[in-house]
Design a protein around this motif. Structure first.
Motif: not given
Ligand code: ZN
Length: 144
Positions: A101-120
């Motif tokens: 996971l890149v650029d994790p949110p300051e508030k932290g990662i949580y179960i159910g957090m919406p994410v999208k795949a990016v190519f890096r």
């Protein structure tokens, strides 16, 4: 379930690692990713149709990888960055995939957090740059 799009011919020459393509089992209808010779859900289906995955999903589980214990593919990055999060994401189409996971949110990662795949760029070895997909919080993708 999201809409599934068939892959136009012109995209077939793009290496699979640069996009997310799953395979829908013609027997049970589940989507396998990465592609398998035999469906991992019904264990009997061996005929598939390609489906383009949206890359969107939600965090199903996650862990923080500390530098040193990283898989070799990530070791150089871990060496540079210290620890970093790895997420198990349940894609809209159903498959679960693991990636950084890149650029994790300051508030932290949580179960159910919406994410999208990016190519890096994942790492560079002997002058060859390796690319792969990672996940990014959807809210941060939307900000771009
Ligand atoms: Zn199946």
């Amino acid at each position: 379930m999201g809409a599934h799009i068939s892959i136009p011919m012109y995209q077939r020459s793009i290496p699979q690692r640069y996009r997310l393509v799953g395979q829908r089992c013609l027997k049970c209808g589940r989507v396998n990713f990465p592609p398998k010779a035999v469906c991992k859900y019904c264990f009997t289906g061996s005929e598939f149709e390609e489906v383009a995955l949206s890359g969107r999903g939600v965090v199903y589980s996650y862990t923080i990888i500390a530098g040193g214990g990283a898989p070799s593919e990530f070791s150089e990055q871990a060496h540079c960055q210290g620890s970093y999060p790895v997420v198990l994401v349940e894609l809209e189409e159903g498959p679960r995939v693991i990636a950084q996971l890149v650029d994790p949110p300051e508030k932290g990662i949580y179960i159910g957090m919406p994410v999208k795949a990016v190519f890096r760029k994942i790492y560079e070895e002997e002058g060859v740059v390796r690319y792969g997909f990672k996940f990014r919080p959807l809210e941060r993708v939307a900000q771009q």
